[in-house]
Write an enzyme that holds these catalytic residues in place. Structure first.
Site, PDB file in Angstrom:
ATOM      1  N   CYS A   7       0.840  -1.204   0.000  1.00 51.58           N
ATOM      2  CA  CYS A   7       0.000   0.000   0.000  1.00 51.58           C
ATOM      3  C   CYS A   7       0.877   1.257   0.000  1.00 51.58           C
ATOM      4  O   CYS A   7       0.575   2.235  -0.684  1.00 51.58           O
ATOM      5  CB  CYS A   7      -0.951   0.002   1.186  1.00 51.58           C
ATOM      6  N   ASP A  30      11.013  -6.794  -8.071  1.00 54.49           N
ATOM      7  CA  ASP A  30      11.179  -7.295  -6.714  1.00 54.49           C
ATOM      8  C   ASP A  30      12.534  -6.831  -6.178  1.00 54.49           C
ATOM      9  O   ASP A  30      13.536  -6.886  -6.895  1.00 54.49           O
ATOM     10  CB  ASP A  30      11.100  -8.827  -6.718  1.00 54.49           C
ATOM     11  N   HIS A  46      -6.237  -2.935  -1.340  1.00 60.18           N
ATOM     12  CA  HIS A  46      -5.713  -3.827  -0.308  1.00 60.18           C
ATOM     13  C   HIS A  46      -6.704  -4.957  -0.034  1.00 60.18           C
ATOM     14  O   HIS A  46      -7.763  -4.745   0.557  1.00 60.18           O
ATOM     15  CB  HIS A  46      -5.422  -3.069   0.991  1.00 60.18           C
ATOM     16  N   ASN A  85       1.253 -16.730  -3.873  1.00 55.76           N
ATOM     17  CA  ASN A  85       1.171 -17.366  -2.560  1.00 55.76           C
ATOM     18  C   ASN A  85      -0.047 -16.788  -1.839  1.00 55.76           C
ATOM     19  O   ASN A  85      -0.215 -15.576  -1.783  1.00 55.76           O
ATOM     20  CB  ASN A  85       2.445 -17.089  -1.759  1.00 55.76           C
ATOM     21  N   GLY A  91       3.419 -19.439   2.036  1.00 56.00           N
ATOM     22  CA  GLY A  91       4.621 -18.640   1.818  1.00 56.00           C
ATOM     23  C   GLY A  91       4.368 -17.171   1.567  1.00 56.00           C
ATOM     24  O   GLY A  91       5.286 -16.427   1.225  1.00 56.00           O
ATOM     25  N   HIS A  96      -1.168  -8.969   1.022  1.00 54.79           N
ATOM     26  CA  HIS A  96      -1.754  -8.090   0.003  1.00 54.79           C
ATOM     27  C   HIS A  96      -1.595  -8.864  -1.299  1.00 54.79           C
ATOM     28  O   HIS A  96      -0.472  -9.231  -1.666  1.00 54.79           O
ATOM     29  CB  HIS A  96      -0.972  -6.776  -0.034  1.00 54.79           C
ATOM     30  N   HIS A  98      -0.765 -10.357  -4.639  1.00 54.32           N
ATOM     31  CA  HIS A  98       0.216 -10.026  -5.671  1.00 54.32           C
ATOM     32  C   HIS A  98       0.684 -11.314  -6.347  1.00 54.32           C
ATOM     33  O   HIS A  98       0.539 -12.400  -5.801  1.00 54.32           O
ATOM     34  CB  HIS A  98       1.411  -9.264  -5.082  1.00 54.32           C
TER      35      HIS A  98
END
Length: 111
Positions: A7, A30, A46, A85, A91, A96, A98
């Site tokens: 967020c 990442d 969210h 995940n 994991g 949130h 993704h």
């Protein structure tokens, strides 16, 4: 969620390298990549896990695969892994929704 890292990235409170953005999703690199190409497709709203998506949220997710296809063409990778995940035992480190897009090297089998 005020303590959610994603967020904060979405709200530009934490810097990130954004590769794509629309009204529903952003794509960033990442910060701890597991492969030469490791992108995160993040839903802007969210929602911690998939089973908490509303019907309206679910209708927006048709775009995910179009976004991935577009980025794979722009960044010139055709073979990749998509990982989502869902929950701590699976994991998921950030609650949130993704997707991880991982490419750029030979990936091992899962399982």
């Amino acid at each position: 969620m005020e303590n959610c890292v994603f967020c904060k990235i979405i709200n530009n409170e934490i810097p990130s390298e954004k590769l794509y953005e629309d009204e529903d999703f952003i794509v960033i690199k990442d910060i701890n990549p597991v492969a030469p190409i490791h992108l995160l497709v993040i839903y802007k709203k969210h929602v911690p896990v998939i089973h908490e998506l509303s019907e309206d949220d679910q209708r927006r997710f048709w775009k995910v695969f179009n976004i991935i296809k577009k980025l794979s063409e722009e960044l010139n990778f055709k073979e990749y892994r998509i990982v989502q995940n869902n929950g701590k035992q699976a994991g998921q480190e950030i609650p949130h929704i993704h997707f991880h897009i991982i490419a750029g090297r030979k990936l091992g089998k899962i399982g």
